[in-house]
Design an enzyme around this catalytic site. Sequence first.
Site, PDB file in Angstrom:
ATOM      1  CG  ASP A   7      -0.266  -0.497   2.711  1.00  0.00           C
ATOM      2  OD1 ASP A   7       0.975  -0.252   2.521  1.00  0.00           O
ATOM      3  OD2 ASP A   7      -0.835  -1.221   3.314  1.00  0.00           O
ATOM      4  CG  ASP A  15       1.157   4.209   4.692  1.00  0.00           C
ATOM      5  OD1 ASP A  15      -0.370   3.296   3.932  1.00  0.00           O
ATOM      6  OD2 ASP A  15       1.172   2.806   5.712  1.00  0.00           O
ATOM      7  CG  ASP A  26      10.077   1.249  12.547  1.00  0.00           C
ATOM      8  OD1 ASP A  26      10.712   0.907  12.039  1.00  0.00           O
ATOM      9  OD2 ASP A  26       9.427  -0.273  13.069  1.00  0.00           O
TER      10      ASP A  26
HETATM   11  P1  ATP Z   1       4.424  -3.698   5.850  1.00  0.00           P
HETATM   12  O1  ATP Z   1       5.579  -3.830   4.469  1.00  0.00           O
HETATM   13  O2  ATP Z   1       5.230  -5.164   7.032  1.00  0.00           O
HETATM   14  O3  ATP Z   1       3.435  -3.309   6.170  1.00  0.00           O
HETATM   15  P2  ATP Z   1       5.490  -1.411   6.737  1.00  0.00           P
HETATM   16  O4  ATP Z   1       7.326  -0.809   7.651  1.00  0.00           O
HETATM   17  O5  ATP Z   1       4.923  -0.650   6.481  1.00  0.00           O
HETATM   18  O6  ATP Z   1       5.420  -2.665   7.362  1.00  0.00           O
HETATM   19  P3  ATP Z   1       3.588  -0.450   9.226  1.00  0.00           P
HETATM   20  O7  ATP Z   1       3.280  -1.115  10.160  1.00  0.00           O
HETATM   21  O8  ATP Z   1       2.693  -0.016   7.884  1.00  0.00           O
HETATM   22  O9  ATP Z   1       4.816  -1.514   8.412  1.00  0.00           O
HETATM   23  O10 ATP Z   1       3.887   0.816   8.905  1.00  0.00           O
HETATM   24  C1  ATP Z   1       4.524   1.699   8.242  1.00  0.00           C
HETATM   25  C2  ATP Z   1       5.978   2.994   8.523  1.00  0.00           C
HETATM   26  O11 ATP Z   1       5.362   3.727   9.803  1.00  0.00           O
HETATM   27  C3  ATP Z   1       6.727   2.255   9.061  1.00  0.00           C
HETATM   28  O12 ATP Z   1       7.216   1.592   7.633  1.00  0.00           O
HETATM   29  C4  ATP Z   1       7.847   2.872  10.079  1.00  0.00           C
HETATM   30  O13 ATP Z   1       8.594   3.848   9.248  1.00  0.00           O
HETATM   31  C5  ATP Z   1       6.231   3.666  11.038  1.00  0.00           C
HETATM   32  N1  ATP Z   1       5.923   2.740  11.770  1.00  0.00           N
HETATM   33  C6  ATP Z   1       5.410   1.547  11.621  1.00  0.00           C
HETATM   34  N2  ATP Z   1       5.372   0.862  13.205  1.00  0.00           N
HETATM   35  C7  ATP Z   1       6.304   1.456  14.064  1.00  0.00           C
HETATM   36  C8  ATP Z   1       7.044   1.409  15.144  1.00  0.00           C
HETATM   37  N3  ATP Z   1       6.367   0.361  16.182  1.00  0.00           N
HETATM   38  N4  ATP Z   1       8.228   1.924  15.660  1.00  0.00           N
HETATM   39  C9  ATP Z   1       7.900   2.955  15.017  1.00  0.00           C
HETATM   40  N5  ATP Z   1       7.689   3.312  13.190  1.00  0.00           N
HETATM   41  C10 ATP Z   1       6.961   2.675  12.991  1.00  0.00           C
HETATM   42 MG    MG Z   2       3.059  -0.887   5.450  1.00  0.00          MG
END
Ligand code: ATP
Ligand code: MG
Length: 406
Positions: A55, A57, A133
């Site tokens: 997706d 964001d 993170d």
């Molecule tokens: P996925 O591909 O599994 O969705 P993602 O990295 O996109 O992994 P998301 O949960 O969709 O993870 O979160 C989007 C963004 O928000 C992450 O890339 C990161 O920058 C931030 N983020 C998410 N969770 C955390 C956290 N627990 N602490 C700090 N930043 C976070």
């Molecule tokens: Mg994501």
Amino acid sequence: MASADEPRRTPLPFPRRRLDRRAVDVVRRLQDAGHETYLVGGCVRDLLVGMRPKDFDLATAARPEQVRRLFRRSRIIGRRFRLVHVYVGRNVYEVATFRRDPPGGRGGEPDEVRMIRRDNVFGTAREDALRRDFTVNALFLDPIREEILDWCGGLEDLRRGRLVSIGDPRRRFREDPVRILRLIKFLRRHGFEPGPAEVAAARELAPAVAQAAPPRVVEEVFRLMESGDMAGAWEDLEHLGLVPILLPDLAAWLDRGGDRRRRLLGRLGLLDDWIEEGGRPGYALRLCFLYGCLVEEELDPAARTLPVREFAQVPAVLFNRLQERARLPRHELTRAARILLAQLRLDPPAWLPRRRRRGTAEHLIEQDWFPDALEYLRCRLEADGRDPAPYDEWHERALSLEEGER
Ligand code: ATP
Ligand code: MG
């Protein structure tokens, strides 16, 4: 932590057409209205490593109400932090206002850091990048100027395949222990190398995962199952002692020994193969791969430990227990229960009385979850080293029924 005030800017290292056109339109509309806006987080990381993002964001300087006013088809969601969902065609884009870590959440000695539970203070683009993170998750992409903005060396870490947390990993994992599960997810999904400090901090702070909100933790387990290496991730969870914290009922079942662990890992390995081939299992199927071995055992009255009269109640009882700590979509739990119970009809176990094996095949084949049940049957037979005949027969049946309908 080395982080400059001004980001390092790098021209987009891939053709712009790889970006989602509608996401770019949303960014453009916000920028045209005077709000600094970027594509952020997982989608930027995935694009840079050549994966198709799940997706897109967005992060913006605009406040939720301002975003809401710019897009007719949008709504504000969330209580802990308010986001805007912008609907374009059949897609939905999540637009978040730049935030920073709340005062007191960071700074001071790691031991004084309290867990961040509220996360609602607006900030600048830089602050929003640095509250994330890992460095590879903190890259911002401006699709209009066609450049990547990098405040903390994420691009270099990505090139070298390094997973490095932003700031001291002990502090960051203590603030939010869910980051330990995210560490495992990114290591397994992308094959990144963790820094030594990240590994040590994960070992030290793994027990703190028990303090995180259970629905978030369970959600990360289900995300881990999409990583393509859940069998490996499971071993990581075991090494960190996380299985009893994350999935107490499965942990108790595994403690009963025998070949249970081997069987579970076999199933998880097939889930990985399937994802490798391009499959995208929904929650229901992921539930089946995770709980299938346990459910099959509990269905058998001779092996059952649950206090139920009817085998048909077994999956629901187990999933309700899980749901006491989780917030999975209800209809997915129901679907998983149906897929697991359908296995009794597709491939009747020895204990099932003859009279219970009946029921029209047509009815079963017409269910919208039947293809999933069939796919799960195929994996199950393969994982258990059995003859694929039951799968072939049902596959044939489904095909001829389809032919007949044409
Ligand atoms: P996925 O591909 O599994 O969705 P993602 O990295 O996109 O992994 P998301 O949960 O969709 O993870 O979160 C989007 C963004 O928000 C992450 O890339 C990161 O920058 C931030 N983020 C998410 N969770 C955390 C956290 N627990 N602490 C700090 N930043 C976070
Ligand atoms: Mg994501």
